[in-house]
Each structure stands twice: as C-alpha cells, then as structure tokens.
Design an enzyme around this catalytic site. Structure first.
Site, PDB file in Angstrom:
ATOM      1  N   LYS A 174       0.943  -1.478   0.144  1.00  0.00           N
ATOM      2  CA  LYS A 174       0.574  -0.004  -0.425  1.00  0.00           C
ATOM      3  C   LYS A 174       0.654   1.288  -0.060  1.00  0.00           C
ATOM      4  O   LYS A 174       1.576   1.783   0.836  1.00  0.00           O
ATOM      5  CB  LYS A 174      -0.521  -0.066   1.633  1.00  0.00           C
ATOM      6  CG  LYS A 174      -2.507   0.523   1.461  1.00  0.00           C
ATOM      7  CD  LYS A 174      -2.381   2.368   1.045  1.00  0.00           C
ATOM      8  CE  LYS A 174      -1.630   3.513   2.628  1.00  0.00           C
ATOM      9  NZ  LYS A 174      -1.433   4.567   1.742  1.00  0.00           N
ATOM     10  N   SER A 227       5.775   8.299   9.387  1.00  0.00           N
ATOM     11  CA  SER A 227       5.955   9.083  10.945  1.00  0.00           C
ATOM     12  C   SER A 227       5.425   8.490  11.808  1.00  0.00           C
ATOM     13  O   SER A 227       4.949   7.368  11.279  1.00  0.00           O
ATOM     14  CB  SER A 227       4.421  10.497  10.622  1.00  0.00           C
ATOM     15  OG  SER A 227       3.576   9.708  10.455  1.00  0.00           O
ATOM     16  N   CYS A 282      14.503  10.895   6.249  1.00  0.00           N
ATOM     17  CA  CYS A 282      14.086  10.264   7.393  1.00  0.00           C
ATOM     18  C   CYS A 282      15.869  10.305   8.042  1.00  0.00           C
ATOM     19  O   CYS A 282      15.818  10.937   9.461  1.00  0.00           O
ATOM     20  CB  CYS A 282      13.720   8.751   7.609  1.00  0.00           C
ATOM     21  SG  CYS A 282      14.734   7.663   7.507  1.00  0.00           S
ATOM     22  N   GLU A 383      10.022  17.097  13.589  1.00  0.00           N
ATOM     23  CA  GLU A 383      10.496  16.564  12.941  1.00  0.00           C
ATOM     24  C   GLU A 383       9.542  17.629  11.478  1.00  0.00           C
ATOM     25  O   GLU A 383       9.258  17.783  11.125  1.00  0.00           O
ATOM     26  CB  GLU A 383      10.114  15.593  12.704  1.00  0.00           C
ATOM     27  CG  GLU A 383      10.814  15.192  11.147  1.00  0.00           C
ATOM     28  CD  GLU A 383      10.002  13.583  10.639  1.00  0.00           C
ATOM     29  OE1 GLU A 383       9.130  13.083  10.973  1.00  0.00           O
ATOM     30  OE2 GLU A 383      11.359  13.084   9.824  1.00  0.00           O
TER      31      GLU A 383
HETATM   32  P1  NAD Z   1       2.483   9.001   6.473  1.00  0.00           P
HETATM   33  O1  NAD Z   1       2.753   8.277   7.989  1.00  0.00           O
HETATM   34  O2  NAD Z   1       1.823  10.723   6.737  1.00  0.00           O
HETATM   35  O3  NAD Z   1       2.190   8.133   5.399  1.00  0.00           O
HETATM   36  C1  NAD Z   1       2.740   6.752   5.722  1.00  0.00           C
HETATM   37  C2  NAD Z   1       1.899   5.877   5.095  1.00  0.00           C
HETATM   38  O4  NAD Z   1       1.161   6.047   6.224  1.00  0.00           O
HETATM   39  C3  NAD Z   1       1.634   6.347   3.658  1.00  0.00           C
HETATM   40  O5  NAD Z   1       0.966   4.899   3.000  1.00  0.00           O
HETATM   41  C4  NAD Z   1      -0.246   6.846   4.716  1.00  0.00           C
HETATM   42  O6  NAD Z   1      -0.948   6.605   3.359  1.00  0.00           O
HETATM   43  C5  NAD Z   1      -0.530   5.649   5.647  1.00  0.00           C
HETATM   44  N1  NAD Z   1      -0.659   6.749   6.607  1.00  0.00           N
HETATM   45  C6  NAD Z   1      -1.623   8.257   7.019  1.00  0.00           C
HETATM   46  N2  NAD Z   1      -2.102   8.415   7.866  1.00  0.00           N
HETATM   47  C7  NAD Z   1      -2.278   7.133   8.309  1.00  0.00           C
HETATM   48  C8  NAD Z   1      -3.309   6.515   9.459  1.00  0.00           C
HETATM   49  N3  NAD Z   1      -3.618   7.799  10.165  1.00  0.00           N
HETATM   50  N4  NAD Z   1      -3.517   5.509   9.081  1.00  0.00           N
HETATM   51  C9  NAD Z   1      -2.972   4.352   8.956  1.00  0.00           C
HETATM   52  N5  NAD Z   1      -2.318   4.796   7.765  1.00  0.00           N
HETATM   53  C10 NAD Z   1      -1.584   6.277   7.553  1.00  0.00           C
HETATM   54  O7  NAD Z   1       4.354   9.477   6.467  1.00  0.00           O
HETATM   55  P2  NAD Z   1       4.727  10.803   4.910  1.00  0.00           P
HETATM   56  O8  NAD Z   1       4.674  11.662   5.036  1.00  0.00           O
HETATM   57  O9  NAD Z   1       4.108   9.931   3.096  1.00  0.00           O
HETATM   58  O10 NAD Z   1       6.172  10.707   4.929  1.00  0.00           O
HETATM   59  C11 NAD Z   1       7.343  11.650   5.594  1.00  0.00           C
HETATM   60  C12 NAD Z   1       7.748  10.029   6.672  1.00  0.00           C
HETATM   61  O11 NAD Z   1       7.803   9.143   6.458  1.00  0.00           O
HETATM   62  C13 NAD Z   1       8.502  11.052   8.010  1.00  0.00           C
HETATM   63  O12 NAD Z   1       7.934  11.464   9.684  1.00  0.00           O
HETATM   64  C14 NAD Z   1       9.894  10.442   7.668  1.00  0.00           C
HETATM   65  O13 NAD Z   1      10.305  10.851   8.578  1.00  0.00           O
HETATM   66  C15 NAD Z   1       9.036   9.138   7.886  1.00  0.00           C
HETATM   67  N6  NAD Z   1      10.182   8.419   7.103  1.00  0.00           N
HETATM   68  C16 NAD Z   1      10.865   7.210   8.055  1.00  0.00           C
HETATM   69  C17 NAD Z   1      12.493   5.675   7.281  1.00  0.00           C
HETATM   70  C18 NAD Z   1      12.692   5.481   8.434  1.00  0.00           C
HETATM   71  O14 NAD Z   1      13.231   4.617   7.797  1.00  0.00           O
HETATM   72  N7  NAD Z   1      13.064   5.044   9.383  1.00  0.00           N
HETATM   73  C19 NAD Z   1      12.264   6.266   6.022  1.00  0.00           C
HETATM   74  C20 NAD Z   1      11.343   7.475   5.209  1.00  0.00           C
HETATM   75  C21 NAD Z   1      10.224   8.467   5.918  1.00  0.00           C
END
Ligand code: NAD
Length: 492
Positions: A174, A227, A282, A383
């Site tokens: 997804k 996140s 990240c 962040e």
């Molecule tokens: P996000 O958390 O908004 O979304 C990530 C995924 O979760 C997406 O597929 C989204 O559709 C889904 N999602 C969003 N809200 C949800 C909910 N309430 N319930 C279930 N699923 C949900 O993150 P983003 O904005 O797409 O990406 C940026 C974030 O990802 C930053 O915080 C970054 O640091 C983090 N990140 C971490 C790593 C790591 O390895 N630690 C790597 C890349 C990105």
C-alpha cells in the site's frame, strides 16, 4: 480527465472499487497528473485473497527458482532504470540525480534478495541428543503487507517486498497515495519478470485500507515506514491483532562539528544532508551542533552555499540542485516553522522564502538556516521534514552529545572530526541506531539493517539485511530419530 490509478491484483492492473480519489501532483508544476483511489474493504480483501491463494505455490517454489525470477526482475529494473527515475521525478519532484539514488538503493535490495538460496540456509546439529539429529530451517510466514511513505517512491517499497518474496511470502503493498505511479510500475515489471499471479499486489489509499490490512486475519506481518505518530499506532494495532510488525518512524538527526573538522568536506556533507531531497528524508541532518568556537565560520560557509543552490522545477532540468516540496501543505508546514522559529527567538540567518524560483507554480521553498537555536525550541525538537537547518552551539563534545541525546528520536547522528578518540566516544555514547563519522547521511546499504532506535522505530527486526530476512521468516526446528536402536556409525 486525469488517469485514475488502478490497483495491481492477481497479476494485472484492475480498476479500484473506490468512488473517492485524491490528487497526485507533479510538485515541480503544481499540476495534477493522476488520481489515487481511496480504497477500502473490498479492494483490500481482493488483494489479500489473491496473495493468500498464491502463497502455498510460491512458498513451495524452490529458493533457486524464486531467485531466477528475481534475477530477471533485476535485469528489467536495470533496463528500465532511467524511466523509473523519471517517474520518481515526475510524481515526487526530487532531482533526477536523487531519483536515480532512490531507484539504485532499491535495486541493491533486489541484488541481496538474489542471494536468497545461500542466505536462507539453516542450521543442523548431528546427534543433538543420543541418536537424534536437530535441524533449523527458516520458513515463510504468509501474506505480508507493506505501507510506505511518499519520500522514497522506489527505495522504501523495495526495502520490503524483494526480501519478503525471496523468502517465499506473498505481498500486498500500500504505497503513499501521493506517489502511486512508481509502485505500480514496480509491480508490472515484477509480473513481466515471471512472478506468478497474486504473489505481489498493490492497492491504493490511506487510513481506510490500512485499517483493513491491520486487522485482516490472513495478513501475517506488517512492514511500515512513515511518521512516528502513525508508526506507533500501526505497531500497537498490528501487534494487538497478532501480527509481527516492523514500523519505522520520523527523526531529528544531529550533526556534531568539532573545531578540527575538515571545513570544506564538512560544509559539503552538511549541505547534502540538510537540503538533499529538499530535506524530505528520515536521515536528513536537521540540526548542526558547532562545538567550541567553530559556529560563526560554519554559519558563514553554510549560508554562502545555501544562497548558491540552484532551486527549480526538476522535471525538465537535470542540473537543478534542489526541487520542490511534495505538496502545498508540506510547503505551508515549512513556512509555519520559519515563523515559529523567529517567534521562539532563533535568528533566521538564511530565509528560504527569498530563494524561491520566480517562474512556475510548484511547491517551492528554498533552504533556510536558523542560528542560535536552543534545546527547548520546537524547531530544535520537531521533525520539520523540509529544507530547514537549525544551528546550535555547544562548549564541548560532552555537551553536544547531551544535546543530541535529548531528542526522542534515534535514526541518525553524525560527527565531523579529525580525531579518532572523539569519534569513538561519540559513536559509543550517542543514542542513535545509525552513526556517521565524517559521513553526512549514514544510511546503511542493503546488506545492513536500517537501524532506527527510540521513537524512530517500533518493533524488533528492522528492514533490510539479515534482520529483514529474519522478519520475513520463522524458524522451524526438526528433531529426527530413525529407529529406537540406531547407534552412531552403525547403519546396518
Ligand atoms: P505518513 O506517516 O503520513 O504516511 C506513511 C504511510 O501511512 C502512507 O502510506 C499513508 O497513506 C499511511 N497513513 C497515513 N495516515 C495514516 C493513518 N492515520 N492510519 C494508517 N495509515 C496511515 O508519512 P509520509 O508523510 O508519507 O512520510 C514522511 C514520514 O516518513 C517522515 O516522518 C519520515 O521521517 C518518515 N520516514 C521514515 C523512514 C525511516 O526509515 N525511519 C524512511 C522514510 C520516511
């Protein structure tokens, strides 16, 4: 009419059952290029059913045969490398060079997965008890689901599914609804490589569809990257529903600069870490801590480099150094933090609002640098996930380590120094899972785990490397005795 992305289920692209969609932008232009369906129950069930039905056949396929398909997949990824990178540029907005890195790091994982016959060999102990032999094998776990963020449309999904598939599992991905197109292309190429129908599926949407996967009785494992707030929630809900979960979250990565650091190399590394991928990483270095009296010189050098960065649309010019944010709300978040930092009393030494390209309607904000940032400020803690660098000052390495360790996160931490003893002390004492010594972005390659700590990771086994293989398999122990009277060395 813009195209509505299909799901990829059971070996083919199929229209989603969803009636709602969300826009996919070309962030360089601010134009809608596609629509992502907001899938729910029906599509999730179809994808999981396809993966469940494909599982017994795929799990029974010898690792060598699975790996031959992965080799063909690798070839197709290579021959489509530039097209994939261009797709990433189009829907994400990162520069072509950054997009090439995104695809390359994903292919690295496929290369590792191609070695699965040797990586999956088990353990054996002859005569573990009198006349009994013991064997441990690694078995696939079933249908695995991956939920991925927008910021690495190719690499993050490929952290997950190549190893999961190589280990004999089937997969439902997804991807982020902001970048659905690269994920679909990855699935089409896997099918073209000969992956049996249903082994790898992609469904679109957000929370609604994730909620179904988290509770679905036929899903064995959840890999999540995103996140911290969502990662924690995914970990708790997945675990409460009996699934194994690896959930990587956000970060606030500190970079310590010692007075003896090589200034040219350090400035170049900090520029890459803070502003590469427009700070949407990240592993972005978002706080620099200058130790001793190096702060003024560091600020002067960084400010000059930031002002010289070429910022602009990435979709028609491969020489641009920094692209746009993913969407307008991401850009507005950065603008909000620029106002907040000033209110908190930090000095906005470089204001990215003045470095925005004049032409085009993309989601641009230029690189910003705050000086004299104090630990309690929100710009030091949160962040921001954009091109904003906070500069702090510390009298000693001990103080700098205390500053870094105040962060609740624990992804990356970096030191720039010419002193091995200082570097060693830093690596021992800093509370981060990935440490760089004169390396701006210490992101591990495919053979090593992507090893976040604290609020940057929830679970036990990280993505990539041997930990990835352990996550996607479970141990089976077989004890064997042939005949009560068997004695060692006497087979007659
Ligand atoms: P996000 O958390 O908004 O979304 C990530 C995924 O979760 C997406 O597929 C989204 O559709 C889904 N999602 C969003 N809200 C949800 C909910 N309430 N319930 C279930 N699923 C949900 O993150 P983003 O904005 O797409 O990406 C940026 C974030 O990802 C930053 O915080 C970054 O640091 C983090 N990140 C971490 C790593 C790591 O390895 N630690 C790597 C890349 C990105």
């Amino acid at each position: 009419m813009t195209e509505i992305c299909g799901n990829f289920i059971d070996g083919k692209t199929v229209p989603a059952h969803a009636s709602e969609t969300t826009p996919v932008f070309n962030p360089s232009r601010g134009e809608v290029i596609a629509e992502t369906p907001v899938c729910g129950d029906e599509d999730a069930h179809c994808a999981v059913l396809a993966a469940r039905e494909a599982f017994p056949g795929w799990a029974a396929t010898p690792p060598n045969d699975r790996c031959r398909i992965l080799f063909r997949y690798h070839q197709l990824l290579e021959s489509n490398f530039e097209a994939l990178a261009r797709q990433v540029v189009r829907e994400h907005g990162k520069t072509f060079e950054e997009a090439c890195g995104d695809v390359r790091r994903g292919i690295d994982v496929v290369e590792m997965a191609c070695g699965i016959p040797s990586l999956l060999t088990g353990q054996h102990l002859d005569n573990v008890a009198r006349a009994v032999d013991g064997t441990v094998t690694r078995q696939p776990i079933g249908v695995c689901a991956g939920i991925t963020p927008f910021n690495f449309p190719a690499m993050v999904p490929m952290w997950m599914f190549p190893l999961a598939l190589a280990c004999g599992n089937t997969f439902v991905l997804k991807p982020s609804p902001k970048v659905p197109l690269t994920a679909i292309r990855l699935a089409e190429l896997a099918a073209a490589a000969g992956l049996p129908h249903g082994v790898f599926n992609v469904i679109h949407g957000g929370k609604e569809v994730v909620d179904v996967l988290l509770r679905h009785p036929d899903v064995a494992a959840i890999s999540f990257v995103g996140s911290t707030r969502i990662a924690k929630c995914i970990y708790e809900t997945g675990a409460a529903n009996g699934k194994r979960v690896q959930a990587a979250g956000g970060a606030k990565n500190h970079m310590i600069v010692m007075p003896d650091a090589d200034m040219d190399a350090t400035v170049s590394a900090i520029m890459g870490a803070a502003f590469g991928c427009t700070g949407q990483r990240c592993m972005a270095g978002s706080v620099a801590v200058a130790v001793g009296d190096i702060g003024d010189l560091l600020l002067e050098r960084l400010s000059a480099s930031a002002a010289a960065l070429r910022i602009g649309p990435t979709d028609q010019d491969d020489s641009v150094a920094m692209g746009p944010m993913i969407d307008s709300s991401a850009r507005d978040r950065v603008l909000h933090y620029l106002d907040l930092g000033v209110e908190e009393g930090a000095v906005l030494a470089v204001d990215g609002r003045n470095l925005v390209p004049r032409s085009g309607c993309g989601f641009f904000v230029g690189p910003s640098i705050f000086d004299h940032v104090k630990p309690g400020m929100r710009i030091a803690r949160d962040e921001i996930f954009g091109p904003v660098l906070s500069l702090m000052r510390a009298p000693s390495l001990d103080d700098a380590i205390i500053t870094a360790n105040r962060s609740p996160y624990g992804n990356g931490a970096v030191i720039f120094t010419g002193d091995g003893a200082m570097a060693g002390k830093f690596a021992r004492e800093v509370q981060s899972g990935m440490v760089g010594i004169n390396v701006g972005v210490p992101a591990p390659m495919a053979l090593f785990p992507f090893s976040g700590w604290n609020q940057s990771f929830f679970g036990d086994l990280h993505v990539q490397g041997q930990e990835g293989i352990q996550f996607f398999t479970r141990a089976r122990v077989v004890l064997t005795r042939w005949g009560a009277g068997r004695k060692r060395g006497t087979w007659s």
